[in-house]
Design a protein around this motif. Structure first.
Motif, short mmCIF file in Angstrom:
data_model
loop_
_atom_site.label_atom_id
_atom_site.label_comp_id
_atom_site.label_asym_id
_atom_site.label_seq_id
_atom_site.Cartn_x
_atom_site.Cartn_y
_atom_site.Cartn_z
N LYS A 76 45.99 68.19 60.95
CA LYS A 76 44.58 68.68 60.39
C LYS A 76 45.25 67.89 59.12
O LYS A 76 43.75 67.69 58.35
CB LYS A 76 44.60 69.99 60.11
CG LYS A 76 45.11 71.26 61.20
CD LYS A 76 44.49 72.56 60.96
CE LYS A 76 44.91 73.61 62.19
NZ LYS A 76 45.37 74.59 61.42
N CYS A 77 45.88 66.97 58.60
CA CYS A 77 46.00 66.19 57.65
C CYS A 77 44.73 64.20 57.73
O CYS A 77 44.68 64.68 58.62
CB CYS A 77 47.28 65.99 57.03
SG CYS A 77 48.46 67.67 56.61
N LEU A 78 45.03 63.82 56.92
CA LEU A 78 44.18 62.85 57.03
C LEU A 78 45.22 61.85 56.24
O LEU A 78 45.66 62.24 55.78
CB LEU A 78 43.01 62.59 55.87
CG LEU A 78 42.20 61.11 55.62
CD1 LEU A 78 41.61 60.99 57.35
CD2 LEU A 78 41.22 61.31 54.44
N TYR A 79 45.28 60.79 57.60
CA TYR A 79 46.25 59.09 57.45
C TYR A 79 45.73 58.84 57.03
O TYR A 79 44.49 57.78 57.79
CB TYR A 79 47.24 59.51 58.58
CG TYR A 79 48.24 60.97 58.67
CD1 TYR A 79 47.51 62.13 59.73
CD2 TYR A 79 49.44 60.90 58.29
CE1 TYR A 79 48.03 63.26 59.49
CE2 TYR A 79 50.38 62.16 58.80
CZ TYR A 79 49.19 63.22 59.29
OH TYR A 79 50.16 63.85 59.47
N HIS A 80 45.59 57.72 55.61
CA HIS A 80 45.12 56.71 55.53
C HIS A 80 46.03 55.22 55.59
O HIS A 80 47.33 55.25 54.72
CB HIS A 80 44.67 57.17 53.81
CG HIS A 80 43.50 55.95 53.18
ND1 HIS A 80 43.80 54.77 53.02
CD2 HIS A 80 42.57 55.85 53.46
CE1 HIS A 80 42.78 54.33 52.30
NE2 HIS A 80 41.41 54.80 52.95
N VAL A 81 45.21 54.62 55.78
CA VAL A 81 46.60 53.07 56.15
C VAL A 81 45.90 52.03 55.98
O VAL A 81 44.77 51.11 55.93
CB VAL A 81 47.33 52.83 57.70
CG1 VAL A 81 48.20 52.24 57.79
CG2 VAL A 81 47.65 54.22 58.00
N ASN A 82 46.12 51.18 54.88
CA ASN A 82 45.59 49.95 54.14
C ASN A 82 46.50 49.03 53.67
O ASN A 82 47.55 49.18 52.72
CB ASN A 82 44.51 50.26 52.70
CG ASN A 82 43.73 49.35 53.08
OD1 ASN A 82 44.46 48.56 53.07
ND2 ASN A 82 43.46 49.51 51.79
N ILE A 83 47.12 48.05 54.65
CA ILE A 83 47.97 47.71 54.13
C ILE A 83 47.94 45.71 55.28
O ILE A 83 46.89 46.28 56.65
CB ILE A 83 49.55 48.07 54.94
CG1 ILE A 83 50.74 46.73 54.83
CG2 ILE A 83 49.43 48.42 56.58
CD1 ILE A 83 52.14 48.38 54.50
N GLY A 84 48.06 45.21 54.78
CA GLY A 84 48.22 43.66 55.23
C GLY A 84 47.62 42.49 55.19
O GLY A 84 48.33 41.19 55.66
N SER A 85 46.79 42.62 53.36
CA SER A 85 47.09 41.24 52.43
C SER A 85 48.46 40.60 52.11
O SER A 85 47.48 40.07 52.56
CB SER A 85 46.31 41.59 51.33
OG SER A 85 45.47 42.69 51.26
N SER A 86 49.61 41.38 52.23
CA SER A 86 50.49 40.37 51.52
C SER A 86 50.77 40.06 52.88
O SER A 86 52.00 38.92 53.26
CB SER A 86 51.16 41.45 51.39
OG SER A 86 52.75 41.85 50.97
#
Ligand SMILES: *[C@@H]1O[C@H](CO)[C@@H](O)[C@H](O)[C@H]1NC(C)=O
Ligand SMILES: *[C@@H]1O[C@H](CO)[C@@H](O)[C@H](O)[C@H]1NC(C)=O
Ligand SMILES: *[C@@H]1O[C@H](CO)[C@@H](O)[C@H](O)[C@H]1NC(C)=O
Ligand SMILES: *[C@@H]1O[C@H](CO)[C@@H](O)[C@H](O)[C@H]1NC(C)=O
Ligand SMILES: *[C@@H]1O[C@H](CO)[C@@H](O)[C@H](O)[C@H]1NC(C)=O
Length: 366
Positions: free
Chosen positions: A167-177
């Motif tokens: 029931k949790c939210l998983y937020h993934v913001n990666i890749g620029s590096s």
């Protein structure tokens, strides 16, 4: 669930005396957030202090970072709040989600954790020429072997833990590096000789997909996967190139198309099996209203002066006067003002090009 909790709050309010209202507030806290917990993976755009004690030059716990943040410089790579800070507010958490580095050994409660690390990429070597960072693989391993057992202990067994974590939210913001601090640094990293841009994006997406499957093994079900911005038009790229560097923009759009395809595949193949749900956030689809656009008078330069070849604020220089006129705070990271707009659109925006196929509010209700 919400009804039950508010009933018990009501009951408590009848039972407890007014002098106990601090306690009452404590008991009612759990009714507030819209998700059971909020778990964040990523690079510098989401980092809230995980690099502070690493041996690296990619740090932001010095002024002018945090100039508009109540706690001052904290290791956030912006003047105020990150997008995930504002999302935590929109999701009605009491405070910001703490960095993994600050989570104590024994936890009595849990409402989320932020593993993001400045300079970190999907590939383990990305950004490491600047010192240490916690790459995506290590972030996932920290979650699986350090945080997850704590939650299992807290909830009384892995089945209950998994039920809670679903029931949790998983937020993934990666890749620029992986582009700025790897593929486009051929003098340091060999990847541009080994892969075409298309093959490189395939490699990144395959690794990302593997990590997402690993998270599913420990209960994760609701994912927001954020794509790359127009990397070629950041103040950093403009300074290096003289104008927008279209090679970087092409690279980020190739990655984004493959990330959206991954979201389609996961939604088609996994959702029917385990009720998981994925959204793709296309940051490049951000369109400001005309009044917003009028407010942001500077889109091509950073608010804080940066040194040539660096994306970071120079510690000895004074930033621009009016931060809310700037899209970019430093060489690549957005200001608090634009983060507010981005976070609101991620949360409940109605542009299906920006939040595909649905926004976070719909994701967490699904
Ligand atoms: C700027 O970017 C263009 C491609 O978008 C490239 O052809 C050119 O060599 C770059 N200039 C510099 C100085 O890096
Ligand atoms: C992201 O949005 C931009 C601007 O609307 C659009 O051109 C691009 O195709 C979108 N990318 C993906 C992968 O949907
Ligand atoms: C700062 O910029 C914003 C947005 O352009 C504007 O609304 C505000 O009046 C400015 N503040 C000052 C003190 O100039
Ligand atoms: C940004 O754009 C303005 C107005 O078009 C221009 O005067 C300025 O030189 C540009 N700055 C940079 C760093 O490119
Ligand atoms: C989005 O959420 C904000 C804050 O909860 C609310 O004020 C706004 O009306 C919502 N917008 C839409 C389009 O639902």
């Amino acid at each position: 669930m919400a009804t039950k909790t508010s009933k018990s709050c009501l009951l408590l309010s009848l039972v407890l005396l007014v002098s106990n209202c601090m306690q009452l507030q404590y008991y009612c806290v759990h009714a507030k957030p819209q998700v059971a917990c909020f778990i964040i993976f990523g690079g510098s755009i989401s980092d809230v202090g995980n690099n502070n004690n690493l041996i690296t030059t990619v740090k932001s716990n010095y002024r002018p970072y945090g100039i508009d943040f109540a706690r001052g410089p904290t290791g956030r790579f912006t003047n105020g709040r990150t997008v995930v800070d504002i999302l935590a507010q929109l999701l009605e958490f009491e405070g910001f989600i703490p960095p993994f580095a600050n989570i104590p050994g024994n936890i009595l409660d849990f409402e989320g954790v932020n593993y993001a690390s400045g300079g970190a990429g999907i590939r383990p070597e990305s950004g490491k020429h600047r010192g240490d960072n916690i790459d995506l693989r290590r972030q996932i391993i920290n979650h699986k072997i350090i945080t997850y057992p704590k939650i299992v202990a807290l909830r009384g067994g892995w089945e209950k833990a998994n039920e809670y974590l679903s029931k949790c939210l998983y937020h993934v913001n990666i890749g620029s590096s992986d582009y700025i601090n790897n593929y486009f640094l051929p003098q340091i990293y060999p990847t541009s000789q080994q892969f075409t841009l298309d093959q490189y994006a395939d490699d990144l997406i395959a690794r990302l997909s593997q990590n997402i499957q690993d998270l599913q093994d420990v209960g994760a079900r609701k994912f927001a996967l954020v794509g790359l911005g127009r990397l070629g038009c950041t103040p950093f790229a403009r300074l290096t190139n003289g104008s927008c560097d279209e090679r970087l923009n092409v690279a980020s759009s190739i990655f984004n198309v493959k990330l959206r395809t991954l979201v389609d595949q996961l939604n088609n193949n996994l959702s029917p099996i385990n009720n998981s749900n994925f959204i793709f956030v296309n940051t490049t689809a951000l369109r400001l209203t005309s009044s917003q656009a009028q407010g942001f008078t500077v889109t091509n330069a950073s608010c804080c002066p940066t040194r040539r070849g660096s994306t970071l604020c120079d510690p000895n220089q004074t930033p621009c006067n009016n931060r809310s006129q700037y899209v970019y705070w430093d060489g690549i990271r957005p200001s608090d003002s634009i983060n507010q707009i981005i976070a609101k659109l991620q949360y409940n925006g109605s542009n299906p090009a920006f939040t595909y196929p649905r926004n976070i509010k719909n994701l967490i209700q699904s």
